[in-house]
Design a protein around this motif. Structure first.
Motif, PDB file in Angstrom:
ATOM      1  N   ALA A 187       0.815  -1.206   0.000  1.00 31.31           N
ATOM      2  CA  ALA A 187       0.000   0.000   0.000  1.00 31.31           C
ATOM      3  C   ALA A 187       0.854   1.263   0.000  1.00 31.31           C
ATOM      4  N   ASP A 188       0.230   2.352  -0.383  1.00 30.01           N
ATOM      5  CA  ASP A 188       0.875   3.660  -0.373  1.00 30.01           C
ATOM      6  C   ASP A 188       0.631   4.288   1.001  1.00 30.01           C
ATOM      7  N   ILE A 189       1.675   4.384   1.833  1.00 29.34           N
ATOM      8  CA  ILE A 189       1.482   4.908   3.183  1.00 29.34           C
ATOM      9  C   ILE A 189       1.165   6.399   3.167  1.00 29.34           C
ATOM     10  N   LEU A 190       1.490   7.087   2.079  1.00 27.03           N
ATOM     11  CA  LEU A 190       1.179   8.515   1.988  1.00 27.03           C
ATOM     12  C   LEU A 190      -0.326   8.746   1.916  1.00 27.03           C
ATOM     13  N   ALA A 191      -1.050   7.780   1.390  1.00 23.93           N
ATOM     14  CA  ALA A 191      -2.498   7.922   1.247  1.00 23.93           C
ATOM     15  C   ALA A 191      -3.263   7.365   2.439  1.00 23.93           C
ATOM     16  N   ALA A 192      -2.575   6.681   3.350  1.00 25.55           N
ATOM     17  CA  ALA A 192      -3.248   6.045   4.492  1.00 25.55           C
ATOM     18  C   ALA A 192      -3.606   7.070   5.557  1.00 25.55           C
ATOM     19  N   SER A 193      -4.801   6.947   6.095  1.00 26.28           N
ATOM     20  CA  SER A 193      -5.234   7.859   7.156  1.00 26.28           C
ATOM     21  C   SER A 193      -4.825   7.364   8.538  1.00 26.28           C
ATOM     22  N   ARG A 194      -4.435   6.080   8.633  1.00 23.51           N
ATOM     23  CA  ARG A 194      -4.001   5.503   9.906  1.00 23.51           C
ATOM     24  C   ARG A 194      -2.785   4.625   9.653  1.00 23.51           C
ATOM     25  N   LEU A 195      -1.765   4.799  10.484  1.00 21.45           N
ATOM     26  CA  LEU A 195      -0.514   4.063  10.294  1.00 21.45           C
ATOM     27  C   LEU A 195      -0.048   3.438  11.600  1.00 21.45           C
ATOM     28  N   VAL A 196       0.466   2.212  11.499  1.00 28.68           N
ATOM     29  CA  VAL A 196       1.179   1.570  12.597  1.00 28.68           C
ATOM     30  C   VAL A 196       2.628   1.470  12.146  1.00 28.68           C
ATOM     31  N   CYS A 197       3.523   2.116  12.871  1.00 26.63           N
ATOM     32  CA  CYS A 197       4.926   2.174  12.481  1.00 26.63           C
ATOM     33  C   CYS A 197       5.776   1.345  13.431  1.00 26.63           C
ATOM     34  N   VAL A 198       6.614   0.483  12.869  1.00 29.05           N
ATOM     35  CA  VAL A 198       7.475  -0.366  13.686  1.00 29.05           C
ATOM     36  C   VAL A 198       8.916   0.120  13.615  1.00 29.05           C
ATOM     37  N   GLY A 199       9.618  -0.026  14.741  1.00 30.44           N
ATOM     38  CA  GLY A 199      11.017   0.359  14.814  1.00 30.44           C
ATOM     39  C   GLY A 199      11.883  -0.805  15.232  1.00 30.44           C
ATOM     40  N   ARG A 200      13.102  -0.477  15.652  1.00 27.10           N
ATOM     41  CA  ARG A 200      14.053  -1.515  16.033  1.00 27.10           C
ATOM     42  C   ARG A 200      13.654  -2.239  17.325  1.00 27.10           C
ATOM     43  N   GLY A 201      12.620  -1.743  17.997  1.00 24.84           N
ATOM     44  CA  GLY A 201      12.131  -2.433  19.183  1.00 24.84           C
ATOM     45  C   GLY A 201      11.474  -3.760  18.862  1.00 24.84           C
ATOM     46  N   LEU A 202      11.185  -3.984  17.576  1.00 22.78           N
ATOM     47  CA  LEU A 202      10.634  -5.266  17.145  1.00 22.78           C
ATOM     48  C   LEU A 202      11.791  -6.270  17.078  1.00 22.78           C
ATOM     49  N   ALA A 203      11.647  -7.412  17.717  1.00 18.38           N
ATOM     50  CA  ALA A 203      12.764  -8.341  17.882  1.00 18.38           C
ATOM     51  C   ALA A 203      13.110  -9.118  16.621  1.00 18.38           C
ATOM     52  N   GLN A 204      12.099  -9.509  15.845  1.00 16.67           N
ATOM     53  CA  GLN A 204      12.364 -10.331  14.675  1.00 16.67           C
ATOM     54  C   GLN A 204      11.317 -10.077  13.599  1.00 16.67           C
ATOM     55  N   ARG A 205      11.661 -10.450  12.379  1.00 16.62           N
ATOM     56  CA  ARG A 205      10.804 -10.164  11.238  1.00 16.62           C
ATOM     57  C   ARG A 205       9.413 -10.777  11.404  1.00 16.62           C
ATOM     58  N   GLU A 206       9.354 -11.962  11.979  1.00 15.51           N
ATOM     59  CA  GLU A 206       8.058 -12.639  12.142  1.00 15.51           C
ATOM     60  C   GLU A 206       7.100 -11.834  13.006  1.00 15.51           C
ATOM     61  N   ASP A 207       7.640 -10.955  13.825  1.00 11.53           N
ATOM     62  CA  ASP A 207       6.792 -10.169  14.717  1.00 11.53           C
ATOM     63  C   ASP A 207       6.070  -9.032  13.987  1.00 11.53           C
ATOM     64  N   LEU A 208       6.368  -8.873  12.700  1.00  8.46           N
ATOM     65  CA  LEU A 208       5.605  -7.911  11.902  1.00  8.46           C
ATOM     66  C   LEU A 208       4.121  -8.281  11.887  1.00  8.46           C
ATOM     67  N   ALA A 209       3.832  -9.563  12.108  1.00 13.02           N
ATOM     68  CA  ALA A 209       2.437 -10.014  12.146  1.00 13.02           C
ATOM     69  C   ALA A 209       1.665  -9.285  13.240  1.00 13.02           C
ATOM     70  N   LEU A 210       2.354  -8.944  14.331  1.00 17.69           N
ATOM     71  CA  LEU A 210       1.721  -8.212  15.425  1.00 17.69           C
ATOM     72  C   LEU A 210       1.321  -6.808  14.967  1.00 17.69           C
ATOM     73  N   ALA A 211       2.225  -6.156  14.248  1.00 20.01           N
ATOM     74  CA  ALA A 211       1.920  -4.830  13.722  1.00 20.01           C
ATOM     75  C   ALA A 211       0.808  -4.890  12.688  1.00 20.01           C
ATOM     76  N   GLU A 212       0.827  -5.936  11.869  1.00 19.54           N
ATOM     77  CA  GLU A 212      -0.207  -6.090  10.848  1.00 19.54           C
ATOM     78  C   GLU A 212      -1.575  -6.315  11.485  1.00 19.54           C
ATOM     79  N   SER A 213      -1.613  -7.058  12.587  1.00 20.67           N
ATOM     80  CA  SER A 213      -2.877  -7.284  13.298  1.00 20.67           C
ATOM     81  C   SER A 213      -3.420  -5.982  13.870  1.00 20.67           C
ATOM     82  N   LEU A 214      -2.524  -5.175  14.428  1.00 22.56           N
ATOM     83  CA  LEU A 214      -2.938  -3.893  14.986  1.00 22.56           C
ATOM     84  C   LEU A 214      -3.390  -2.945  13.884  1.00 22.56           C
ATOM     85  N   ALA A 215      -2.673  -2.944  12.761  1.00 21.54           N
ATOM     86  CA  ALA A 215      -3.062  -2.094  11.631  1.00 21.54           C
ATOM     87  C   ALA A 215      -4.429  -2.504  11.102  1.00 21.54           C
TER      88      ALA A 215
END
Length: 310
Positions: A187-215
């Motif tokens: 998706a184009d994040i510039l057009a999104a009205s709501r964003l969940v942003c992840v940083g280095r506090g995420l331990a591993q790539r698989e944990d992106l699923a957590l951010a995706e669930s929240l998004a």
């Protein structure tokens, strides 16, 4: 007759600049005009509030080829202010016209107003650490970033003048020998009205699923910091936010494990609501946030998803 003029090769940005131009029109008591490369958009610009639209009709595909032609057109109209969309091409065109006019140019202005016969502008410096206020004599060029203003409402009853500059000669020195399209992922994040942003506090790539669930729970998209995209390669580079990445303006920005260095905050400062979740209570992100939760993102995020699902 002096007037306020607008140009952007991106039609959405041009309409947004009509909102900004209308404010100057009221203050300066001057007409508002738009220069466009697309005749099909002319009626829409009039409906959005432009008094006049000039269509540049030439044989070049590249907007920067028309910098000289736009300069001549707007110069003949005795423009006092030229607002240009701060795209990569727009900034190139604005700089060329400023040199031709020997006029002042303010890059990526955040705001501007007419006072004392000059245009007073504000813009961010040093990644947002400082605000520069400048007063520039007329005529002046100002570049404005996309989405800095909302598009005006269309009014069918609005009338204006449309003229077409036939067979405009483009600058033959400007040409493109080859085009390699950038393949966009997701998706184009510039057009999104709501964003969940992840940083280095995420331990591993698989944990992106957590951010995706929240998004998914808030009806938004996932973005990231530069390190996640360029160092870890967990997400494509067009998803990272920051001074050298995307500058976003969502209704809601929610961060997970983002420390909030100044380079990143420069890309989110125009968000309407900023919510931060981080285990470090001294993280800089909390200074920029409207709401903050000090806690382990692996505990807080699932609780938010569960609450939002209800």
């Amino acid at each position: 007759m002096p007037g306020i003029w607008i140009f952007s090769e991106e039609n959405d940005t041009a309409r947004q600049l009509i909102t900004a131009g209308s404010q100057l029109k009221a203050a300066m008591c001057q007409s508002l005009g738009v220069v466009t490369l697309e005749a099909a958009e002319a009626e829409g610009f009039i409906a959005a509030g432009a008094d006049k639209v000039v269509v540049v009709n030439g044989d070049s595909r590249w907007p920067e080829s028309y910098a000289g032609a736009i300069s001549n057109i707007v110069g003949q109209e005795a423009a006092s202010v030229l607002l240009v969309g701060a795209t990569a091409r727009g900034k190139n065109i604005a700089a060329t016209i400023a040199a031709l006019w020997q006029a002042g140019l303010v890059s990526e202005a955040q705001s501007f107003q007419y006072a004392g016969g000059c245009l007073e502008t504000t813009r961010l410096l040093y990644g947002g650490l400082a605000v520069s206020t400048e007063s520039v004599t007329l005529p002046v060029l100002v570049t404005v970033a996309p989405r800095m203003f909302e598009e005006p409402a269309q009014t069918a009853s609005t009338s204006g003048d449309i003229s077409i500059q036939q067979a405009v000669v483009a600058d033959a020195r400007v040409f493109v020998s080859d085009v390699c399209p950038i393949v966009r992922e997701g998706a184009d994040i510039l057009a999104a009205s709501r964003l969940v942003c992840v940083g280095r506090g995420l331990a591993q790539r698989e944990d992106l699923a957590l951010a995706e669930s929240l998004a998914s729970a808030i009806g938004g998209e996932v973005a990231c910091t530069r390190g996640v995209a360029e160092d870890y390669h967990w997400l494509p580079v067009e998803r990272y936010i920051g001074i050298s990445g995307q500058k976003v303006k969502p209704d809601l920005y929610l961060s997970l494990g983002v420390s909030g260095q100044v380079q990143h905050v420069a890309g989110i400062r125009d968000s309407k609501v900023i919510v931060a979740i981080d285990a470090n209570e001294k993280a800089p992100i909390f200074e920029a946030a409207d709401y903050g939760i000090v806690g382990d993102l692996y505990e807080v995020a699932p609780l938010l998803v569960k609450a939002l699902s209800k």
